[in-house]
Every structure is written in structure tokens, then in C-alpha cells.
Motif scaffolding. Structure first.
Motif, PDB file in Angstrom:
ATOM      1  N   ARG A  33       0.836  -1.210   0.000  1.00 49.05           N
ATOM      2  CA  ARG A  33       0.000   0.000   0.000  1.00 49.05           C
ATOM      3  C   ARG A  33       0.868   1.257   0.000  1.00 49.05           C
ATOM      4  O   ARG A  33       0.546   2.246  -0.665  1.00 49.05           O
ATOM      5  N   GLN A  34       1.952   1.219   0.753  1.00 45.77           N
ATOM      6  CA  GLN A  34       2.836   2.387   0.815  1.00 45.77           C
ATOM      7  C   GLN A  34       3.504   2.655  -0.534  1.00 45.77           C
ATOM      8  O   GLN A  34       3.661   3.816  -0.932  1.00 45.77           O
ATOM      9  N   VAL A  35       3.893   1.597  -1.224  1.00 45.23           N
ATOM     10  CA  VAL A  35       4.519   1.774  -2.540  1.00 45.23           C
ATOM     11  C   VAL A  35       3.544   2.423  -3.506  1.00 45.23           C
ATOM     12  O   VAL A  35       3.882   3.375  -4.234  1.00 45.23           O
ATOM     13  N   ILE A  36       2.312   1.932  -3.533  1.00 41.56           N
ATOM     14  CA  ILE A  36       1.312   2.505  -4.442  1.00 41.56           C
ATOM     15  C   ILE A  36       1.045   3.962  -4.078  1.00 41.56           C
ATOM     16  O   ILE A  36       0.971   4.840  -4.951  1.00 41.56           O
ATOM     17  N   ALA A  37       0.929   4.233  -2.782  1.00 39.93           N
ATOM     18  CA  ALA A  37       0.673   5.602  -2.342  1.00 39.93           C
ATOM     19  C   ALA A  37       1.812   6.542  -2.703  1.00 39.93           C
ATOM     20  O   ALA A  37       1.594   7.731  -2.964  1.00 39.93           O
ATOM     21  N   ALA A  38       3.039   6.017  -2.732  1.00 39.19           N
ATOM     22  CA  ALA A  38       4.206   6.847  -3.055  1.00 39.19           C
ATOM     23  C   ALA A  38       4.310   7.143  -4.546  1.00 39.19           C
ATOM     24  O   ALA A  38       5.101   8.000  -4.953  1.00 39.19           O
ATOM     25  N   HIS A  39       3.523   6.439  -5.359  1.00 40.94           N
ATOM     26  CA  HIS A  39       3.521   6.650  -6.809  1.00 40.94           C
ATOM     27  C   HIS A  39       2.073   6.821  -7.267  1.00 40.94           C
ATOM     28  O   HIS A  39       1.518   5.981  -7.981  1.00 40.94           O
ATOM     29  N   PRO A  40       1.426   7.904  -6.862  1.00 38.86           N
ATOM     30  CA  PRO A  40      -0.032   8.036  -7.004  1.00 38.86           C
ATOM     31  C   PRO A  40      -0.531   8.143  -8.436  1.00 38.86           C
ATOM     32  O   PRO A  40      -1.721   7.955  -8.677  1.00 38.86           O
ATOM     33  N   LYS A  41       0.345   8.418  -9.386  1.00 41.48           N
ATOM     34  CA  LYS A  41      -0.102   8.574 -10.766  1.00 41.48           C
ATOM     35  C   LYS A  41       0.357   7.446 -11.681  1.00 41.48           C
ATOM     36  O   LYS A  41       0.119   7.479 -12.883  1.00 41.48           O
ATOM     37  N   ALA A  42       0.986   6.428 -11.119  1.00 40.51           N
ATOM     38  CA  ALA A  42       1.531   5.339 -11.939  1.00 40.51           C
ATOM     39  C   ALA A  42       0.529   4.201 -12.071  1.00 40.51           C
ATOM     40  O   ALA A  42       0.062   3.659 -11.060  1.00 40.51           O
TER      41      ALA A  42
END
Length: 617
Positions: free
Chosen positions: A214-223
Motif C-alpha cells: 500500500r505504501q509503494v502505491i501511495a508513493a507513486h499516485p499517478k503510476a
């Protein structure tokens, strides 16, 4: 079928490809972005060197690129029966075709080996050094057979982690980072001018693993995110028990995840589910270990084409392909490529719409009218700045300042209204909405005022006529064909001999396709010369441009020349000094058909413009 905790044979379901490599040549290989790791780990006894940058350079801007996938290869690395040759053939294939296929990344879906022993892992690791030496971006997730344990990603050290942990990928452009335990990684690549994220997850996530993802996805919010793991889809429209957990706790609640890839079960399968945001997620299972030679290291090629809004999928065995010249046995001939509907297929995705919830493409702003007045502009009409739905009344001004103003013409009780609908690349953010029908003819259109300079113009040195248009779903050839976008009044008979005597002198109309037709009487020709486009789809905005350089005329659709452009010499346009029509077409000197649909900006220039100066550029 599936493997169980006793480490029996794995089975998987897959999805299939479409266009083969011979028919699909992409621009160049795509360069992938690297990123700083979110976490680092210290692992014992690494057997693989950190990857160099290498010579691998995919094209980061091409809108065509390929994601390669390799499912379960465990039977090729099984105790005393180790045969790395098929895997090496597949990896060499990716290296050899990386440029023409624009291969951006390879995802292995786990169960690299059968027993997860040091000898098996080491043999597989040596094979993947083919990619390491070239700096190719790839990930390998742990399957249940790779770690000899049914525990989650907190299991601690293992031969798999020693060989394929995060230290192997440091220095590689795609590597983003890993979870503290090392069993989960993420990678980033750039393709079609944007960043994409591959989330490579262990076959069993712990609570810490879920939090990290979840943290990885949140750190790349437009990918946009492609999630890879060993177990998820179990069959058509079915998830395994763990797969359902992964869906409920991660995939469904993260709209960025649009595609998942897993192995473990067989046969190949695919499913589509709607996430919490109401968008489709494509869930694909691929595994061929049950087939001849343990699947012969089959690879699946996901060929993204953002211009066609399509992913074409193909499954092949490069190892068997490479043996064809020497002659194949009966089973190899069956396995050289998979052509079932879960092995070779296409996935239609409107990428811009699908990603709009987290990475909306900003609308192109309107451009001021003076910016469109290129040298030689004789008329420029645009229809923004009015309240949508209001009726058009009075005069529509020519923004070129040359006095080619338009007046409303009604047939029966026809109306013409303002609309805020427009082509995304149109300078003015507005249009006119024409509603027309026949038997009897009904509608409204516009006509240049008497004495407008454009009425007498003959364009001896060339011209460019442009218009944006759209027709609705209820447009039919029987009722709406030959409605004019822009036309000139006066008949062929009035201008001289030749051609249909009742036909208008100039018209850009929609035939019964609807296809564009530019039919004109030039100054140097008795009769009509005609350019035709292909058929244009309904409910879609189009840009049309007709360009004459004083000798020949070319019709363009969305900036692309059509095939049916006559080679006959064509100079200028005949005139009787009569008005031009927008949205109307005359036959025999009387209004015969009215455009049914929308008409956006229209511009007329007295010279040939290059495509780079069209209004949609």
C-alpha cells in the motif's frame, strides 16, 4: 489444477496473445526509469552480482511497448533433472527482439524451481545472468516451490532470497525498492511518456507485506500498476482463497492496479472484475508447466498499443522456435505457439479513461482566435463563449476580420443551437449542434452574407479548408448522407459544361459511410474532381483538412493523408460570386441536405498549409 503445500506439481491458467512478432514491429526498445529504494535489506551470501546499467535501452516515448511474462519453469530445474536451455532460449529471444518489440520489462511469476534447493536456484540464477549482463529490467517472485515453506514473506533467509533478492537489482534502471524482508519488490519503467509500476509480490503476503505494498502505491499516485504474484486467479472468473484475500485487501481498493498476472494453476485463464472505483481490472493466469517439456519456458508477450487502446497478447516458446530449422518432433510442433482463446487474444482498454481517476490528462486549453490567424487566413469561424443549448440567432462573426460573417437560414421549424462539445485539440471550446432530417427536409444552417469577400475568391495559388465535426449515433446514410460541412453555392451548369449540371461548385460533405467527400470544380477543369476519405465513426470528433498547392489537392483526416486523392491537376475553385454554406448543401440551386451533428472551428486559408500548422496541432 494447483499445487499444494506438499510441493506437488503446480498448475496455472493463462491468457493468450494476438499479433505475432513478424506482424508487429515496434519503434525501439523503451528506456526504463530507476527509482530510489523505499527500503533496503542486508542478506547473507548473495550469489548474484548487482546488475550493471547495460546496453538495454527501450524507447520511453513510443506508445507501443511490450511487457514479457514467464510463468512456472519448475520442471526445468528439478533436482537431478536440470535443463536451463529452454529458459536461456527465451531470455535470448527477449534480448534479440528487445529493440523491434520495444520490450520494457520481464516478469517471472514464481515457481522458478521445483524444490527450491541451492543447486536448482543456482542453475536458474546463472540463466538470468543473460539479462543481468545487459541491464534488462526484470522481476522474479517466489512461488511455493521456491521457498520450501508455506509461510509468508516473513520466513527469513532462503536460497531464493540469496539469489534473487533486492541486491541483485541494485543499479538497474527499473529497480524501485523492496520490502524489509526482501521478498517483495517494485520496479518502474517509462513507456508512452509516463511511468508504470510493476508490483512483484511474494506468493503469501504478511500483514507487513500488505502495508508495504500500500505504501509503494501511495508513493507513486499517478503510476498505473501491474501486479504480479504466484497465486491469484484459479480459473475463468474464479479466484483462489488467497487470491480473494489479495483482491479484497489490496487490488480492489487501489484503482491504479489495472492488470494482474499470476501462475500456479493451469490451464490458462483470465477474468475481469470491477474494483471499488467501478473500473475493470484484468486478471490473467498463465502457466504451461503441465504441457510438453514442462512448458518449454513459454513466454507471453503483452504488446501495449496506446494509440489503438489495445493490449495484444501472444504466447510462444522461443526454444522450440529455435529448433524448427533442425526439424521438430510431433509434440514440439504442437507446442511451438499457443493459439487458444486464453493464449492469443486482445484486451481493449481506453487507457486515458481507465487511468483518469488517478492520473487525469489535463484538457488542452482553448487558444485565442488571433493565434489561429496564420498568414493568408480569409475566414475563421468558431462557436465558443455561448451558453450551451441556446438557439443561434443573429449573425455569427468571421473572426479573421475580413467580413465573411454568417447568417442563420431555417428550413421549416429547424433550429441551430450552441454546444460546449468540442474536439480535444480544437482551438475554440465550443461547437454548433445541427439537428436535421428529411421527408420533409428540416433543420437550420448558416450562409455567408451577400458581398462577403470569400464569395468571389478563386484561390489560384492554393488553399487550405479545415473543419472539426462529429456525427451522433443516430446518424444514418438514408436520412443524413451528403450533409455539407462547408460548401459553395451555384451549380455546375451555371459555371459551364461538364459534370452533373445540378451539382454544387464546391462541397465538403459526408457520404453515406459517413466518409468525407471533397467535390469541386477547379478553374482548370470542366466538371468535378473528388477526394474521398475512409469511413469515420460516429460519436467521435474528427478533424478534416483539404490542402491544394495550386496543382494538386490532398484530403487529410486527423492530419493523415487519405488514399483516394486524385492525381489530376487541380488549380483554384470556380465561383459565381455566390455565398458559402456551413452545415448545408445545395443541389440544383436549392438546399437539399443539412448536416446532422456537430460542427466545430472552421478556417479557410488562401495557401497550402503544412500539417504542422493545422488547427489540431
Amino acid at each position: 489444477m494447483a499445487d499444494g503445500p506438499d510441493h506437488g506439481p503446480d498448475q496455472a491458467r493463462c491468457e493468450a496473445p494476438q499479433a505475432d512478432a513478424a506482424r508487429r514491429t515496434f519503434l525501439r526498445a523503451t528506456a526504463l526509469l530507476g527509482a530510489a529504494a523505499t527500503a533496503s535489506v542486508s542478506l547473507p551470501g548473495g550469489v548474484a552480482e548487482a546488475a550493471p546499467a547495460g546496453a538495454w535501452r527501450p524507447d520511453p516515448d513510443s506508445r507501443r511497448f511490450t511487457l514479457a511474462v514467464m510463468p512456472d519453469t519448475q520442471y526445468l530445474f528439478d533436482g537431478p533433472s536440470i535443463d536451463a536451455e529452454p529458459v536461456e532460449a527465451s531470455l535470448r529471444y527477449l534480448l534479440e527482439h528487445g529493440r523491434d518489440e520495444n520490450i520494457v520489462f520481464l516478469s517471472h511469476l514464481g515457481d522458478l524451481t521445483e524444490n527450491g534447493t541451492e543447486a536448482e536456484i543456482d542453475a536458474a540464477s546463472r540463466a538470468f545472468r543473460l539479462l543481468d549482463r545487459q541491464g534488462v529490467g526484470y522481476s522474479v517472485v517466489a512461488g511455493n516451490h521456491d521457498i520450501r515453506s508455506s509461510t509468508d514473506d516473513q520466513r527469513g533467509p532462503s536460497p531464493f532470497l540469496t539469489a534473487f533478492g533486492p541486491h541483485r537489482h541494485r543499479g538497474r534502471r527499473t529497480f524501485g525498492g523492496a520490502s524489509p524482508d526482501g521478498y517483495n519488490q517494485y520496479h518502474l519503467f517509462t513507456a508512452a511518456g509516463r511511468q508504470w509500476l510493476v508490483l512483484a509480490l511474494d506468493w503469501r503476503l504478511s500483514e507487513k507485506g500488505f502495508d508495504w505494498a500500500r505504501q509503494v502505491i501511495a508513493a507513486h499516485p499517478k503510476a498505473p500498476v501491474v501486479l504480479t504474484t504466484h497465486e491469484l486467479v484459479h480459473g475463468d472468473d474464479a479466484l483462489s482463497g488467497y487470491g480473494q484475500k489479495l483482491w479484497d485487501r489490496l487490488i480492489s481498493e487501489h484503482d491504479q492496479i489495472f492488470l494482474t498476472l499470476n501462475g500456479h494453476y493451469w490451464p490458462a485463464a483470465r477474468a475481469v472484475r470491477r474494483n471499488a472505483a467501478g473500473n475493470d481490472v484484468h486478471l490473467h493466469l498463465t502457466n504451461y508447466q503441465n504441457r510438453y517439456f514442462g512448458g518449454a519456458a513459454m513466454i507471453r508477450l503483452y504488446r501495449f498499443d496506446l494509440d489503438r487502446n489495445t493490449i495484444d497478447v501472444e504466447t510462444v516458446s522461443p526454444w522450440i522456435l529455435g529448433r524448427a530449422a533442425k526439424g521438430l518432433n510431433a509434440l514440439e510442433r504442437r507446442e511451438i505457439e499457443m493459439t487458444g482463446d486464453t493464449d492469443r487474444f486482445s484486451v481493449e482498454i481506453d487507457f486515458e479513461r481507465r487511468f483518469a481517476g488517478f492520473a487525469p490528462v489535463p484538457a488542452r486549453p482553448a487558444r485565442p482566435a488571433p493565434a489561429l490567424l496564420v498568414r493568408g487566413t480569409l475566414a475563421y469561424w468558431r462557436f465558443d463563449g455561448r451558453r450551451a443549448g441556446d438557439e443561434v440567432t443573429g449573425t455569427v462573426r468571421d473572426l479573421s476580420g475580413r467580413g465573411n460573417d454568417l447568417t442563420l437560414q431555417r428550413v421549416l421549424d429547424g433550429t441551430l443551437t450552441w454546444s460546449d462539445d468540442h474536439h480535444p485539440d480544437q482551438p475554440g471550446h465550443g461547437s454548433l449542434r445541427f439537428v436535421a432530417g428529411k421527408s420533409p427536409l428540416r433543420g437550420a444552417y448558416l450562409k455567408t452574407v451577400d458581398g462577403a469577400p470569400l464569395n468571389a475568391e478563386t484561390f489560384p495559388r492554393g488553399y487550405t479548408v479545415e473543419a472539426f465535426f462529429k456525427v451522433p449515433a443516430d446518424w444514418t446514410g438514408s436520412r443524413n448522407a451528403w450533409g455539407g460541412l462547408i460548401s459553395r453555392t451555384g451549380t455546375q451548369a451555371q459555371a459551364g459544361p461538364g459534370g452533373d449540371p445540378e451539382e454544387s461548385l464546391t462541397t465538403l460533405s459526408l457520404s453515406d459511410g459517413p466518409a468525407l467527400q471533397w467535390a469541386v470544380r477547379p478553374l482548370n477543369h470542366q466538371g468535378v474532381l473528388t477526394n474521398w476519405s475512409h469511413e469515420t465513426s460516429r460519436e467521435t470528433w474528427w478533424h478534416a483538412a483539404v490542402v491544394n498547392d495550386g496543382r494538386h489537392t490532398t484530403l487529410y483526416v486527423d492530419g493523415c493523408p487519405v488514399v483516394r486523392n486524385p492525381t489530376a491537376r487541380s488549380t483554384g475553385l470556380a465561383t459565381l460570386g455566390l455565398p458559402w454554406l456551413l452545415g448545408g448543401y445545395e443541389y440544383g440551386g436549392r438546399i437539399d441536405q443539412i448536416h446532422h451533428g456537430w460542427l466545430g472551428d472552421v478556417r479557410v486559408v488562401d495557401r497550402a498549409l503544412p500539417v504542422s500548422q493545422f488547427m489540431n496541432r
